[in-house]
Design a protein around this motif. Structure first.
Motif, PDB file in Angstrom:
ATOM      1  N   LEU A  76     -45.838 -17.312 -23.794  1.00  0.00           N
ATOM      2  CA  LEU A  76     -46.291 -18.246 -24.827  1.00  0.00           C
ATOM      3  C   LEU A  76     -44.625 -18.738 -25.395  1.00  0.00           C
ATOM      4  O   LEU A  76     -43.511 -18.454 -25.078  1.00  0.00           O
ATOM      5  CB  LEU A  76     -46.300 -17.261 -25.704  1.00  0.00           C
ATOM      6  CG  LEU A  76     -48.352 -17.367 -26.581  1.00  0.00           C
ATOM      7  CD1 LEU A  76     -47.524 -16.240 -27.375  1.00  0.00           C
ATOM      8  CD2 LEU A  76     -48.482 -18.235 -26.556  1.00  0.00           C
ATOM      9  N   PRO A  77     -44.069 -19.579 -25.746  1.00  0.00           N
ATOM     10  CA  PRO A  77     -42.557 -20.225 -25.909  1.00  0.00           C
ATOM     11  C   PRO A  77     -41.906 -19.980 -26.932  1.00  0.00           C
ATOM     12  O   PRO A  77     -42.838 -19.072 -28.085  1.00  0.00           O
ATOM     13  CB  PRO A  77     -43.082 -22.059 -26.110  1.00  0.00           C
ATOM     14  CG  PRO A  77     -43.899 -22.352 -27.140  1.00  0.00           C
ATOM     15  CD  PRO A  77     -45.275 -20.841 -26.001  1.00  0.00           C
ATOM     16  N   GLU A  78     -40.901 -19.523 -26.477  1.00  0.00           N
ATOM     17  CA  GLU A  78     -39.896 -19.727 -28.148  1.00  0.00           C
ATOM     18  C   GLU A  78     -40.214 -21.016 -29.392  1.00  0.00           C
ATOM     19  O   GLU A  78     -40.111 -21.587 -29.145  1.00  0.00           O
ATOM     20  CB  GLU A  78     -38.501 -18.894 -27.623  1.00  0.00           C
ATOM     21  CG  GLU A  78     -38.369 -18.183 -26.836  1.00  0.00           C
ATOM     22  CD  GLU A  78     -37.010 -17.832 -26.861  1.00  0.00           C
ATOM     23  OE1 GLU A  78     -36.116 -18.565 -27.035  1.00  0.00           O
ATOM     24  OE2 GLU A  78     -36.510 -17.374 -25.428  1.00  0.00           O
ATOM     25  N   PRO A  79     -39.700 -20.090 -30.501  1.00  0.00           N
ATOM     26  CA  PRO A  79     -39.901 -20.315 -31.473  1.00  0.00           C
ATOM     27  C   PRO A  79     -38.989 -22.392 -31.421  1.00  0.00           C
ATOM     28  O   PRO A  79     -37.743 -21.395 -31.249  1.00  0.00           O
ATOM     29  CB  PRO A  79     -39.721 -20.325 -32.646  1.00  0.00           C
ATOM     30  CG  PRO A  79     -39.352 -18.602 -32.644  1.00  0.00           C
ATOM     31  CD  PRO A  79     -39.823 -18.171 -30.840  1.00  0.00           C
ATOM     32  N   LYS A  80     -39.495 -22.987 -31.954  1.00  0.00           N
ATOM     33  CA  LYS A  80     -38.621 -24.262 -32.069  1.00  0.00           C
ATOM     34  C   LYS A  80     -37.192 -24.335 -33.094  1.00  0.00           C
ATOM     35  O   LYS A  80     -36.190 -24.879 -33.421  1.00  0.00           O
ATOM     36  CB  LYS A  80     -38.772 -25.649 -31.848  1.00  0.00           C
ATOM     37  CG  LYS A  80     -39.205 -25.348 -30.502  1.00  0.00           C
ATOM     38  CD  LYS A  80     -40.315 -27.565 -30.637  1.00  0.00           C
ATOM     39  CE  LYS A  80     -40.888 -27.335 -29.142  1.00  0.00           C
ATOM     40  NZ  LYS A  80     -41.806 -28.412 -29.059  1.00  0.00           N
ATOM     41  N   SER A  81     -38.110 -23.202 -34.559  1.00  0.00           N
ATOM     42  CA  SER A  81     -36.858 -23.788 -35.431  1.00  0.00           C
ATOM     43  C   SER A  81     -37.496 -22.648 -36.419  1.00  0.00           C
ATOM     44  O   SER A  81     -38.388 -21.087 -35.559  1.00  0.00           O
ATOM     45  CB  SER A  81     -37.856 -24.678 -36.451  1.00  0.00           C
ATOM     46  OG  SER A  81     -37.798 -24.863 -37.668  1.00  0.00           O
ATOM     47  N   THR A  82     -36.373 -21.675 -36.730  1.00  0.00           N
ATOM     48  CA  THR A  82     -36.740 -20.685 -37.511  1.00  0.00           C
ATOM     49  C   THR A  82     -37.965 -20.431 -39.035  1.00  0.00           C
ATOM     50  O   THR A  82     -37.916 -19.471 -39.921  1.00  0.00           O
ATOM     51  CB  THR A  82     -35.408 -19.380 -38.310  1.00  0.00           C
ATOM     52  OG1 THR A  82     -34.437 -20.366 -38.921  1.00  0.00           O
ATOM     53  CG2 THR A  82     -35.279 -19.638 -37.378  1.00  0.00           C
ATOM     54  N   SER A  83     -38.254 -21.623 -39.188  1.00  0.00           N
ATOM     55  CA  SER A  83     -38.900 -22.237 -40.086  1.00  0.00           C
ATOM     56  C   SER A  83     -40.706 -22.524 -39.417  1.00  0.00           C
ATOM     57  O   SER A  83     -40.863 -23.034 -38.537  1.00  0.00           O
ATOM     58  CB  SER A  83     -39.191 -22.517 -41.016  1.00  0.00           C
ATOM     59  OG  SER A  83     -39.838 -23.236 -41.610  1.00  0.00           O
ATOM     60  N   SER A  84     -41.753 -21.571 -40.297  1.00  0.00           N
ATOM     61  CA  SER A  84     -42.863 -21.926 -39.648  1.00  0.00           C
ATOM     62  C   SER A  84     -44.194 -21.713 -40.925  1.00  0.00           C
ATOM     63  O   SER A  84     -43.500 -21.615 -42.021  1.00  0.00           O
ATOM     64  CB  SER A  84     -43.300 -21.069 -38.596  1.00  0.00           C
ATOM     65  OG  SER A  84     -43.409 -19.666 -39.147  1.00  0.00           O
ATOM     66  N   ASP A  85     -45.334 -22.124 -39.972  1.00  0.00           N
ATOM     67  CA  ASP A  85     -46.372 -21.769 -41.658  1.00  0.00           C
ATOM     68  C   ASP A  85     -46.767 -20.488 -41.749  1.00  0.00           C
ATOM     69  O   ASP A  85     -47.196 -19.903 -42.944  1.00  0.00           O
ATOM     70  CB  ASP A  85     -47.649 -23.065 -41.360  1.00  0.00           C
ATOM     71  CG  ASP A  85     -47.285 -24.825 -41.734  1.00  0.00           C
ATOM     72  OD1 ASP A  85     -46.471 -24.797 -42.668  1.00  0.00           O
ATOM     73  OD2 ASP A  85     -48.030 -25.042 -40.832  1.00  0.00           O
ATOM     74  N   VAL A  86     -47.028 -19.613 -40.333  1.00  0.00           N
ATOM     75  CA  VAL A  86     -47.643 -18.893 -40.590  1.00  0.00           C
ATOM     76  C   VAL A  86     -46.652 -17.632 -40.211  1.00  0.00           C
ATOM     77  O   VAL A  86     -46.448 -17.902 -38.770  1.00  0.00           O
ATOM     78  CB  VAL A  86     -49.219 -18.899 -40.586  1.00  0.00           C
ATOM     79  CG1 VAL A  86     -49.842 -17.567 -40.531  1.00  0.00           C
ATOM     80  CG2 VAL A  86     -49.926 -19.827 -41.378  1.00  0.00           C
ATOM     81  N   ILE A  87     -46.530 -16.389 -40.127  1.00  0.00           N
ATOM     82  CA  ILE A  87     -46.403 -15.734 -39.424  1.00  0.00           C
ATOM     83  C   ILE A  87     -46.959 -14.508 -38.946  1.00  0.00           C
ATOM     84  O   ILE A  87     -47.902 -13.858 -40.134  1.00  0.00           O
ATOM     85  CB  ILE A  87     -44.732 -14.571 -39.711  1.00  0.00           C
ATOM     86  CG1 ILE A  87     -43.720 -15.847 -39.808  1.00  0.00           C
ATOM     87  CG2 ILE A  87     -44.279 -14.006 -38.625  1.00  0.00           C
ATOM     88  CD1 ILE A  87     -42.028 -15.530 -40.177  1.00  0.00           C
ATOM     89  N   VAL A  88     -47.559 -14.179 -37.586  1.00  0.00           N
ATOM     90  CA  VAL A  88     -48.432 -13.576 -37.580  1.00  0.00           C
ATOM     91  C   VAL A  88     -48.401 -11.682 -37.224  1.00  0.00           C
ATOM     92  O   VAL A  88     -47.323 -12.352 -35.887  1.00  0.00           O
ATOM     93  CB  VAL A  88     -50.188 -13.544 -36.400  1.00  0.00           C
ATOM     94  CG1 VAL A  88     -50.281 -12.418 -36.056  1.00  0.00           C
ATOM     95  CG2 VAL A  88     -50.389 -14.624 -37.306  1.00  0.00           C
ATOM     96  N   VAL A  89     -47.445 -10.660 -37.545  1.00  0.00           N
ATOM     97  CA  VAL A  89     -47.121 -10.055 -37.208  1.00  0.00           C
ATOM     98  C   VAL A  89     -48.224  -8.562 -36.053  1.00  0.00           C
ATOM     99  O   VAL A  89     -49.266  -8.406 -37.006  1.00  0.00           O
ATOM    100  CB  VAL A  89     -46.586  -8.829 -38.089  1.00  0.00           C
ATOM    101  CG1 VAL A  89     -45.461  -7.726 -37.956  1.00  0.00           C
ATOM    102  CG2 VAL A  89     -45.659  -9.564 -38.906  1.00  0.00           C
ATOM    103  N   GLY A  90     -47.878  -8.785 -34.704  1.00  0.00           N
ATOM    104  CA  GLY A  90     -49.101  -8.147 -34.171  1.00  0.00           C
ATOM    105  C   GLY A  90     -49.465  -8.820 -33.267  1.00  0.00           C
ATOM    106  O   GLY A  90     -49.820 -10.459 -33.327  1.00  0.00           O
ATOM    107  N   CYS A  91     -49.209  -8.481 -31.348  1.00  0.00           N
ATOM    108  CA  CYS A  91     -49.441  -8.786 -30.530  1.00  0.00           C
ATOM    109  C   CYS A  91     -51.005  -8.547 -30.014  1.00  0.00           C
ATOM    110  O   CYS A  91     -51.106  -8.496 -28.730  1.00  0.00           O
ATOM    111  CB  CYS A  91     -48.617  -9.806 -29.801  1.00  0.00           C
ATOM    112  SG  CYS A  91     -47.689  -8.490 -29.532  1.00  0.00           S
TER     113      CYS A  91
END
Length: 798
Positions: free
Chosen positions: A39-54
């Motif tokens: 999976l790619p690293e995030p391009k930005s530190t901001s997103s709509d949703v953060i899911v904690v746990g994979c």
């Protein structure tokens, strides 16, 4: 390690259970590529949703959010899927995941006891074992196909609301501060290399915890602790092993240890061994390989892994297997908290999967449930974030969270969970013969019923029908246990009533909630109808992983095991007060015994049946003056300080008995006067259920309401009334000042109490005396029916 499989279980020398849990969680499975490589690293530190746990739940939810067009950042340690998952084939096929199954078994076999046929009983349902690597790759592929999911290999340290630099007001977004984790993921050599730079904090509109059984990042309701399912298993290579080579052994309740006889437990006569069963998954591609597991379905105090390991090795030895000569390919320690309390609803941060309470309390299944609900939860969150009528982003973020909670734990889902938790606590209370009787009855139900129960498919009404069908085919012993469990001291019946009555209690408390004052913080979005409260405005939204809002699950089961050891109970045993064991040292957030109530009716000290120690608050109290009290108390109930509760019970039973006596006498009297056949009007004969037409009958005539509707109306209404009367639910405004025994007010529409004036005490005395006569009369009616098959009027006249 060397282990004496014949010795009785003992806590001394046992490996700590939390070491076993860490062992399972930290397995290295090199075949599963690191998540960071896919999976790619995030391009930005901001997103709509953060899911904690994979884990499976976290990746499934992230993929579903991505399909909704939301940008998603997954945060969690880079770890493989380590558990062996068994599932029902039809459920995975419906999800389009049949290609991720490693083995599919046409038959599942069960053994209830030693009287079963050597081949066992065959369940008419196809079972399967999940290919952990294939499932993980499928979920990663779904994340990639959305083009909206990125990954950060980190541990969450702190979550807090984002505030504006200019105004200091909350923006509606949340900040996730992370700890660095060792590099390398699944690569043992790389794991010893230097740690990477600490990740930058990320922000998102919605935070969702898919952290499995870890409770550190969410707030949970107060209530009883969970039950515990533990299992110890090994995958072995053994030529010509004795287990089925093409079928799964779903449940073999033939025990490895003999049951204790009377007197074997010495000072612990009420104790019994918690049953466990054998579960096997053969490897279809290699007939010499099989996974064998000893499983405790659920126990009040966790059965230690070392004890399950001893039972499994003893079982194998009794089957003629030299346990020292088998080749062990993999070792597994499965740990699943069952039931317990749900997350507080709503709260600022969402939950998903096991963290949201998705684990089936009566079976331990969760993976299919977690995978199946991802799309509906993601759609609810997306709907809230895109609701342009909700105002600014702060309001839309709050709406998205509330919509998500409603989808997760609306009324219907709470009814299901309340029923499953009742089943879990019933199972916890059963000894081996009773548990065998229960499962014999369970698997004699029609296929649709037991399949639906195990699969989260039955609605709240469907579960009541399931209970009714179970009651019909059960023997007397199980019927008595089902009914008595509703009123057991464990509180299972109360929680079941609360779940079914929640719409009514929310409606009754709605006006009061609307009138409550608010803090100076801007008002929250009004929640949808099935979420009964707005997000707590006194909640500052700061969650620190190392300072969790409530004790961790590991500390709870450790406290319970310590308490059990102090009480002298061996590991893997329970006693008659199974529901109370461990609460002495358990954290307060999980509930504790109410003050008072630990004495006998003669005022003598009540001592523990386990260790003989004096129980608290054992001083007797003086009786109070009540209507109908004449000093006749041969059993000494008047010495009980809880006399008010006894009086409430007496009056309520008496009032029902007075109605029952009329219900017995009037139809029978009418039939005698009219010359009709009296047998059709006996109080025990005309009432019933026509299985063919599925209709309730009274006096031979069908009632206009079907059984499902009667149950749906009766169960929550009666449950809510009883819980409100007993003070177990918050009494709505306007009813708080009413006496629970003599409420008056709206419950005295004829105004008899005010009209009675000084005669009111005499009326109360008449009522309680009449109630006592009615209870005795109805008891007499029951024995007349049993002995003579006649009603009271028929006996009197003829």
């Amino acid at each position: 390690d060397a282990i004496d499989i014949e010795a009785g279980p003992s806590f001394s020398g046992m490996r700590e259970d939390w070491d076993w849990v860490r062992f399972q969680q930290s397995k290295a499975l090199p075949a599963q590529a690191p998540l960071a490589d896919q999976l790619p690293e995030p391009k930005s530190t901001s997103s709509d949703v953060i899911v904690v746990g994979c884990g499976p739940a976290g990746l499934a939810l992230a993929a579903a959010m991505g399909r909704q067009g939301l940008s998603v950042t997954v945060v969690g340690p880079d770890a493989p899927f380590t558990n062996n998952y068994g599932v029902w084939y039809d459920e995975f096929e419906e999800l389009g995941l049949a290609h991720t199954l490693e083995h599919v078994y046409d038959r599942a076999r069960i053994w209830i006891d030693d009287n079963d046929d050597a081949a066992g009983r065959v369940l008419d349902r196809t079972y399967a074992q999940v290919d952990r690597k294939a499932l993980r790759e499928e979920l990663i592929a779904q994340c990639l196909s959305s083009g909206n999911v990125s990954y950060v290999n980190a541990l969450v340290d702190t979550i807090k609301p984002e505030t504006s630099d200019e105004s200091g007001m909350e923006t509606g977004r949340s900040v996730v501060i992370m700890d660095d984790v060792p590099a390398g993921g699944n690569d043992d050599e790389a794991a010893t290399s230097s740690t990477p730079a600490k990740p930058e904090p990320c922000v998102a509109n919605v935070i969702c915890m898919a952290t499995g059984h870890n409770r550190e990042l969410l707030k949970y309701e107060e209530g009883p602790p969970p039950g515990w399912q533990t299992a110890y298993g090994i995958e072995i290579r053994l030529k010509d092993h004795p287990f089925p080579k093409t079928d799964v052994v779903f449940m073999d309740f033939r025990q490895s240890d003999p049951e204790p006889s009377d007197g074997d437990m010495g000072a612990l006569p009420t104790a019994w061994r918690v049953p466990s069963f054998l579960y096997t998954l053969p490897k279809l591609s290699d007939p010499d390989v099989v996974f064998v597991e000893e499983t405790c379905l659920v126990a009040r105090v966790q059965v230690p892994f070392d004890e399950l390991r001893r039972r499994l090795l003893r079982r194998l030895t009794r089957m003629g297997i030299d346990v020292n000569s088998v080749e062990v390919l993999e070792e597994e320690a499965s740990w699943i908290p069952l039931g317990g309390t749900l997350p507080k609803v709503p709260q600022r941060y969402l939950a998903y999967g096991a963290a949201a309470g998705f684990v089936h309390p009566a079976s331990g299944y969760s993976i299919t449930h977690s995978l199946s609900r991802a799309d509906s939860v993601a759609a609810a969150v997306a709907r809230g974030l895109r609701d342009t009528g909700a105002g600014d982003m702060r309001e839309r973020s709050q709406l998205a969270v509330t919509e998500g909670w409603e989808e997760l734990w609306g009324y219907e889902k709470r009814r299901q969970m309340g029923f499953y938790q009742f089943g879990m606590e019933l199972i916890m209370s059963l000894r081996l013969p009773q548990l065998r009787n229960f499962f014999d009855t369970f698997f004699r139900l029609d296929r649709e019923s037991w399949v639906g129960f195990l699969s989260h498919r039955l609605s709240g009404v469907g579960l009541l029908m399931f209970a009714f069908q179970t009651f019909l085919i059960a023997d007397l012993d199980l019927r008595v246990r089902l009914v008595s469990h509703l009123a057991s001291q464990s509180g299972a019946g109360q929680r079941l009533f609360e779940a079914y009555a929640k719409p009514l209690t929310d409606m009754l408390s709605g006006t009061e909630a609307a009138d409550e004052s608010h803090s100076s913080r801007p008002a929250m979005i009004s929640p949808p109808s099935q979420v009964s409260a707005s997000i707590d405005e006194d909640d500052d939204g700061i969650i620190v992983r190392k300072e969790p809002p409530q004790p961790s699950a590991s500390s709870v089961f450790s406290n319970e095991q310590n308490a059990q050891a102090l009480d002298g109970l061996p590991p893997g045993f329970q006693a008659a007060d199974w529901w109370r064991v461990g609460v002495r040292d358990a954290p307060a957030a999980y509930g504790s015994p109410e003050a008072g109530g630990y004495w006998w009716s003669d005022g003598s000290v009540m001592k523990s049946p386990i260790n003989g120690q004096q129980l608290p608050n054992s001083a007797a109290a003086e009786p109070t003056d009540m209507p109908g009290s004449y000093g006749f108390d041969p059993l000494g109930f008047g010495n009980d300080t809880d006399l008010q509760t006894l009086r409430q019970s007496e009056l309520l039973h008496g009032r029902w008995a007075m109605l029952a006596v009329l219900g017995v006498i009037l139809p029978e009297t009418g039939s005698l006067l009219s010359g009709a056949d009296t047998t059709q009007f006996h109080w025990w004969a005309p009432y019933g259920y026509d299985m063919a037409d599925k209709q309730l009958l009274y006096m031979g005539a069908p009632l206009p309401l079907g059984l499902p509707l009667v149950a749906l109306l009766h169960f929550p209404l009666m449950g809510a009334a009883e819980l409100l009367r007993a003070g177990k639910l918050k009494v709505p405004a306007g009813l708080r000042e009413l006496d629970p025994v003599y409420p008056g007010g709206i419950f005295d529409p004829l105004g008899l109490a005010p009209a009675a004036g000084d005669d009111l005490p005499r009326l109360k005395e008449i009522e309680v005396n009449t109630a006592r006569v009615a209870m005795i009369a109805f008891y007499t009616f029951v024995w007349e029916a049993i002995l003579f098959h006649k009603g009271p009027i028929e006996i009197f006249v003829r």
